[in-house]
Design a protein around this motif. Structure first.
Motif, PDB file in Angstrom:
ATOM      1  N   LYS A 296      12.196  -7.146  -2.193  1.00 41.25           N
ATOM      2  CA  LYS A 296      12.766  -6.818  -0.882  1.00 41.25           C
ATOM      3  C   LYS A 296      12.178  -5.517  -0.331  1.00 41.25           C
ATOM      4  O   LYS A 296      11.917  -5.410   0.861  1.00 41.25           O
ATOM      5  CB  LYS A 296      14.283  -6.715  -0.985  1.00 41.25           C
ATOM      6  N   ASP A 297      11.949  -4.543  -1.207  1.00 42.43           N
ATOM      7  CA  ASP A 297      11.366  -3.268  -0.775  1.00 42.43           C
ATOM      8  C   ASP A 297       9.949  -3.440  -0.230  1.00 42.43           C
ATOM      9  O   ASP A 297       9.489  -2.621   0.565  1.00 42.43           O
ATOM     10  CB  ASP A 297      11.332  -2.256  -1.916  1.00 42.43           C
ATOM     11  N   LEU A 298       9.258  -4.474  -0.686  1.00 43.00           N
ATOM     12  CA  LEU A 298       7.874  -4.693  -0.263  1.00 43.00           C
ATOM     13  C   LEU A 298       7.757  -5.518   1.011  1.00 43.00           C
ATOM     14  O   LEU A 298       6.687  -5.609   1.596  1.00 43.00           O
ATOM     15  CB  LEU A 298       7.081  -5.388  -1.378  1.00 43.00           C
ATOM     16  N   ILE A 299       8.862  -6.107   1.427  1.00 40.10           N
ATOM     17  CA  ILE A 299       8.843  -6.946   2.620  1.00 40.10           C
ATOM     18  C   ILE A 299       9.284  -6.104   3.809  1.00 40.10           C
ATOM     19  O   ILE A 299      10.368  -5.537   3.810  1.00 40.10           O
ATOM     20  CB  ILE A 299       9.761  -8.169   2.450  1.00 40.10           C
TER      21      ILE A 299
ATOM     22  N   LYS B 232       0.830  -1.207   0.000  1.00 40.00           N
ATOM     23  CA  LYS B 232       0.000   0.000   0.000  1.00 40.00           C
ATOM     24  C   LYS B 232       0.871   1.265   0.000  1.00 40.00           C
ATOM     25  O   LYS B 232       0.636   2.187  -0.770  1.00 40.00           O
ATOM     26  CB  LYS B 232      -0.922   0.030   1.217  1.00 40.00           C
ATOM     27  N   LYS B 233       1.887   1.276   0.839  1.00 39.81           N
ATOM     28  CA  LYS B 233       2.784   2.428   0.924  1.00 39.81           C
ATOM     29  C   LYS B 233       3.489   2.672  -0.418  1.00 39.81           C
ATOM     30  O   LYS B 233       3.553   3.803  -0.897  1.00 39.81           O
ATOM     31  CB  LYS B 233       3.811   2.206   2.035  1.00 39.81           C
ATOM     32  N   ALA B 234       3.986   1.608  -1.030  1.00 38.76           N
ATOM     33  CA  ALA B 234       4.674   1.730  -2.316  1.00 38.76           C
ATOM     34  C   ALA B 234       3.710   2.164  -3.416  1.00 38.76           C
ATOM     35  O   ALA B 234       4.054   2.983  -4.269  1.00 38.76           O
ATOM     36  CB  ALA B 234       5.343   0.406  -2.680  1.00 38.76           C
ATOM     37  N   ARG B 235       2.487   1.632  -3.386  1.00 36.52           N
ATOM     38  CA  ARG B 235       1.480   1.989  -4.396  1.00 36.52           C
ATOM     39  C   ARG B 235       1.128   3.468  -4.306  1.00 36.52           C
ATOM     40  O   ARG B 235       1.078   4.175  -5.308  1.00 36.52           O
ATOM     41  CB  ARG B 235       0.222   1.135  -4.197  1.00 36.52           C
ATOM     42  N   LYS B 236       0.923   3.945  -3.088  1.00 36.21           N
ATOM     43  CA  LYS B 236       0.579   5.359  -2.901  1.00 36.21           C
ATOM     44  C   LYS B 236       1.742   6.269  -3.299  1.00 36.21           C
ATOM     45  O   LYS B 236       1.528   7.347  -3.842  1.00 36.21           O
ATOM     46  CB  LYS B 236       0.148   5.610  -1.463  1.00 36.21           C
ATOM     47  N   LYS B 237       2.955   5.807  -3.046  1.00 41.02           N
ATOM     48  CA  LYS B 237       4.143   6.596  -3.383  1.00 41.02           C
ATOM     49  C   LYS B 237       4.237   6.855  -4.888  1.00 41.02           C
ATOM     50  O   LYS B 237       4.647   7.931  -5.310  1.00 41.02           O
ATOM     51  CB  LYS B 237       5.408   5.892  -2.885  1.00 41.02           C
ATOM     52  N   VAL B 238       3.824   5.876  -5.694  1.00 43.63           N
ATOM     53  CA  VAL B 238       3.881   6.066  -7.149  1.00 43.63           C
ATOM     54  C   VAL B 238       2.579   6.625  -7.713  1.00 43.63           C
ATOM     55  O   VAL B 238       2.456   6.831  -8.912  1.00 43.63           O
ATOM     56  CB  VAL B 238       4.281   4.771  -7.899  1.00 43.63           C
TER      57      VAL B 238
ATOM     58  N   LEU C  27       3.789 -11.454  -6.021  1.00 42.67           N
ATOM     59  CA  LEU C  27       4.574 -10.433  -5.335  1.00 42.67           C
ATOM     60  C   LEU C  27       5.615  -9.840  -6.275  1.00 42.67           C
ATOM     61  O   LEU C  27       5.837  -8.622  -6.291  1.00 42.67           O
ATOM     62  CB  LEU C  27       5.232 -11.032  -4.091  1.00 42.67           C
ATOM     63  N   ARG C  28       6.224 -10.685  -7.104  1.00 42.53           N
ATOM     64  CA  ARG C  28       7.191 -10.196  -8.106  1.00 42.53           C
ATOM     65  C   ARG C  28       6.505  -9.290  -9.123  1.00 42.53           C
ATOM     66  O   ARG C  28       7.040  -8.253  -9.513  1.00 42.53           O
ATOM     67  CB  ARG C  28       7.849 -11.361  -8.829  1.00 42.53           C
ATOM     68  N   GLU C  29       5.316  -9.684  -9.563  1.00 47.10           N
ATOM     69  CA  GLU C  29       4.576  -8.868 -10.530  1.00 47.10           C
ATOM     70  C   GLU C  29       4.192  -7.518  -9.930  1.00 47.10           C
ATOM     71  O   GLU C  29       4.290  -6.486 -10.600  1.00 47.10           O
ATOM     72  CB  GLU C  29       3.324  -9.610 -11.002  1.00 47.10           C
ATOM     73  N   ILE C  30       3.771  -7.523  -8.683  1.00 45.72           N
ATOM     74  CA  ILE C  30       3.422  -6.270  -8.008  1.00 45.72           C
ATOM     75  C   ILE C  30       4.659  -5.386  -7.878  1.00 45.72           C
ATOM     76  O   ILE C  30       4.606  -4.182  -8.165  1.00 45.72           O
ATOM     77  CB  ILE C  30       2.784  -6.551  -6.629  1.00 45.72           C
ATOM     78  N   ALA C  31       5.771  -5.966  -7.471  1.00 47.19           N
ATOM     79  CA  ALA C  31       7.021  -5.206  -7.351  1.00 47.19           C
ATOM     80  C   ALA C  31       7.410  -4.597  -8.691  1.00 47.19           C
ATOM     81  O   ALA C  31       7.781  -3.418  -8.762  1.00 47.19           O
ATOM     82  CB  ALA C  31       8.138  -6.100  -6.813  1.00 47.19           C
TER      83      ALA C  31
END
Length: 69
Positions: free
Chosen positions: A56-59, A5-11, A44-48
């Motif tokens: 690693k950034d998502l974990i 969620k944090k990464a999604r909002k960041k982009v 998870l790879r596709e989302i990354a």
């Protein structure tokens, strides 16, 4: 706990936009983001990749330091 969620909002993507990019429905993405479902490693790879970050950034690091007494 994942940091999708944090990464999604960041982009600047909505749940719907990210879900479409990785081929899942928005409801499933919501469950993943809120820790009610666990994605496969492949998803998870596709989302990354869609968020242009590493897996690693998502974990989230959950290492707790316990002071020695």
């Amino acid at each position: 706990m994942l940091k999708i969620k944090k990464a999604r909002k960041k982009v600047g993507l909505t749940q719907l936009q990210l879900a479409k990019k990785v081929g899942i429905n928005r409801e499933y993405l919501s469950r993943i983001e809120n820790n009610h479902s666990n994605p496969s490693l492949e998803l998870l790879r596709e989302i990354a990749n869609a968020l242009e970050v590493s897996v690693k950034d998502l974990i989230e690091d959950e290492i707790v330091s316990i002071p020695y007494r």
